[in-house]
Design an enzyme around this catalytic site. Structure first.
Site, PDB file in Angstrom:
ATOM      1  N   ASP A  41       0.836  -1.152  -0.106  1.00 39.73           N
ATOM      2  CA  ASP A  41      -0.022  -0.013  -0.166  1.00 39.73           C
ATOM      3  C   ASP A  41       0.936   1.447   0.058  1.00 39.73           C
ATOM      4  O   ASP A  41       1.667   1.482   1.004  1.00 39.73           O
ATOM      5  CB  ASP A  41      -0.801   0.021   1.310  1.00 39.73           C
ATOM      6  N   ASP A  42       0.764   2.099  -0.892  1.00 42.57           N
ATOM      7  CA  ASP A  42       1.700   3.297  -1.046  1.00 42.57           C
ATOM      8  C   ASP A  42       3.100   3.170  -1.077  1.00 42.57           C
ATOM      9  O   ASP A  42       4.034   3.718  -0.411  1.00 42.57           O
ATOM     10  CB  ASP A  42       1.451   4.152   0.086  1.00 42.57           C
ATOM     11  N   CYS A  77      -5.582   4.756  -3.896  1.00 46.52           N
ATOM     12  CA  CYS A  77      -6.005   3.457  -3.251  1.00 46.52           C
ATOM     13  C   CYS A  77      -7.185   2.717  -4.041  1.00 46.52           C
ATOM     14  O   CYS A  77      -6.962   1.671  -4.629  1.00 46.52           O
ATOM     15  CB  CYS A  77      -6.249   3.464  -1.900  1.00 46.52           C
TER      16      CYS A  77
END
Length: 568
Positions: A41-42, A77
């Site tokens: 994530d990220d 996201c």
């Protein structure tokens, strides 16, 4: 094997759809390769975090390929994850940003439409046992009890935008399990590490702040390993998604890694804390920090700590990779397994004086890691040509599972199956690619900076005016290491006019990006010569070249299906 973080509950009522011609090569289901997809994530490739993951490098990168030109079609996201799981651009799935009402994130519109044709659904038809663990979508699980009764209103995007409580009314409920998943261990809402609610195959499960029982990175690992124990022992092919929360803020490290990276600071890239007020940039960059100012020492110190915390959380992800590979090896399944590592979107930490976040069409936010090992994939190979986009992942997974390219194209996905690229069968001259990058900015009414962005009579002091938007400060982190600063500051991360479409054009000789914003700004970069996108070339752009890019942009923003989205 006994592991902490609870147990899998049985999932009932999941029925396969009617037969469909998937064009699968002959052979039993047991012969099909396993596909393990670890989704960070990220995580950007531009900020050196991958240099701090030695197990990933040893067990995946050195045993497989590094596809260096991997991009998010939408750098945030929920839209990105929606594209990853369906192989479609966001304009074809109705997921525009991270909100459920106006943005469609984990909404009933998504549930009643594109989600029904997700990657797990198709792989399950091919005989795969499928598992999801971790963060699904930012609004998953927030649906209210009257959500089903509100379906007609939720399917009406205009009504969803104009009704203030639609973000909860229109979100998917925690008890809902999407089609195609044999095992479903999905987080409610956005990435956290402690104190969360999980859908354990549709049953709500509360978690607290005990590391051994609740730390989400480890729970994702352990629940997936339990699933692998069951199905690998039966020689059933598996597709498993490990959607870890790392390195998403608040980036809570496991206790044993809390001191990782002491003394390190965020990379001081050429565009770090660089204000671009005179380069014809879009509003959020030209007016960075609302008033066009650079980050002060307070904000920079926070960015540096967040950088270290992010690196520390990724140490647990490195452990996940090691455990997954060891389990595959234990069952003699490693040689017939694809282990793939990527991220939903990139991230920036101080670039163009934007303190932290994603959502921008710059390479810090767009470029993703993509590493893969498995049958037919060459060892220790860097693929520096071509482009792999998030819309390509589902078609590629289906191709790796044995589905034919015509059958994949018939599913209506926008992305291209790219197994040949991963296996080194595509030359530099064969990989010209134009693809779309698109995003719809969010309008947050609690913060003036998110509104119409016209402030002729307003003066902002970000530390004292009480702008309730993206506040960061001493209370930002509940676990060590803590921030030593004492001030609270506002980190503006989005605006309604941060709405844009871009064409990225890559071939053997060039790498160009052309973007148009809803508010009228235009940016054009020669990325091959300007990797940090320091110089907007739009003012010197020949009229014919701009017309050609505008024509591509018009086509791509309306394209639907593989043939349409890959030809002009």
């Amino acid at each position: 094997m006994m592991r902490l973080c609870g147990r899998l509950l049985p999932l009932g009522g999941l029925l396969l759809a009617g037969a469909q011609d998937y064009g699968v090569r002959e052979g039993s289901a047991a012969e099909r390769p396993n596909i393990i997809f670890i989704l960070a994530d990220d995580q950007s490739t531009m900020l050196d975090s991958l240099e701090h993951m030695p197990k990933l490098r040893r067990l995946v990168v050195e045993e497989g390929v590094d596809v260096q030109n991997t991009f998010a079609a939408t750098p945030v996201c929920c839209p990105s994850r929606s594209s990853i799981y369906t192989g479609r651009y966001i304009h074809n799935i109705g997921v525009y940003n991270n909100s459920a009402g106006s943005g469609g994130c984990s909404s009933l519109r998504w549930q009643e439409g594109p989600e029904k044709s997700n990657v797990a659904f198709h792989l399950q038809q091919l005989g795969y046992a499928t598992s999801f663990a971790g963060k699904y979508m930012n609004n998953y699980g927030y649906g209210t009890s009257n959500a089903v009764d509100s379906l007609p209103q939720c399917l009406n995007r205009t009504m969803a935008q104009e009704t203030s409580d639609m973000d909860f009314t229109c979100a998917q409920r925690l008890e809902y399990v999407p089609p195609g998943w044999s095992n479903w261990q999905a987080l409610r809402g956005n990435s956290v590490y402690y104190n969360y609610t999980l859908s354990n195959n549709g049953v709500p499960e509360q978690h607290g702040d005990d590391y051994a029982e609740d730390y989400l990175v480890d729970l994702v690992k352990n629940r997936t390993l339990d699933f692998l124990d069951i199905h690998l022992s039966r020689r059933q092919p598996v597709f498993a998604v490990l959607a870890v929360p790392a390195a998403h803020e608040p980036a809570d490290p496991a206790p044993q890694y809390a001191d990782y990276g002491q003394g390190l600071v965020a990379p001081r890239t050429p565009n770090f804390n660089k204000v671009m007020a005179d380069d014809d940039r879009h509003w959020m960059v030209a007016n960075v920090n609302v008033n066009g100012s650079a980050m002060n020492d307070t904000v920079i110190s926070f960015v540096d700590l967040l950088y270290r915390r992010r690196l520390a959380t990724l140490q647990s992800v490195d452990d996940v990779i090691e455990s997954v590979v060891a389990t595959l090896s234990h069952y003699g399944a490693l040689e017939n397994s694809y282990v793939i590592y990527s991220a939903d979107n990139g991230y920036h930490l101080g670039q163009f004086a934007l303190g932290l976040d994603k959502r921008q069409p710059y390479d810090t936010d767009l470029r993703l890691p993509f590493f893969a090992r498995g049958p037919g994939i060459p060892r220790n190979t860097t693929i520096a040509h071509g482009a792999l986009v998030t819309i390509d992942l589902t078609p590629t997974f289906l191709e790796l599972a044995g589905m034919s390219r015509p059958a994949i194209a018939a599913l209506g996905m926008d992305g291209e199956p790219s197994a040949a690229l991963l296996k080194g069968r595509v030359s530099k001259e064969q990989v010209a690619r134009d693809f779309l990058v698109e995003y719809n900015g969010e309008k947050w009414d609690a913060c003036a900076a998110y509104l119409a962005n016209d402030f002729p009579d307003l003066s902002f002091d970000l530390l004292s005016d009480g702008l309730n938007c993206g506040l960061r400060g001493p209370s930002s982190f509940a676990t060590a290491p803590f921030w030593e600063g004492t001030e609270t500051f506002s980190s503006v991360q989005d605006s309604a006019n941060n709405t844009y479409t871009c064409v990225r054009s890559i071939n053997a000789t060039h790498d160009l990006q052309y973007c148009e914003w809803k508010s009228g700004e235009i940016e054009f970069f020669n990325v091959a010569a300007d990797s940090w996108q320091m110089t907007n070339l739009v003012s010197a752009m020949p009229a014919g070249l701009q017309a050609a890019f505008r024509a591509k942009l018009r086509h791509l923003t309306q394209c639907q299906g593989q043939a349409s989205c890959s030809s002009f």
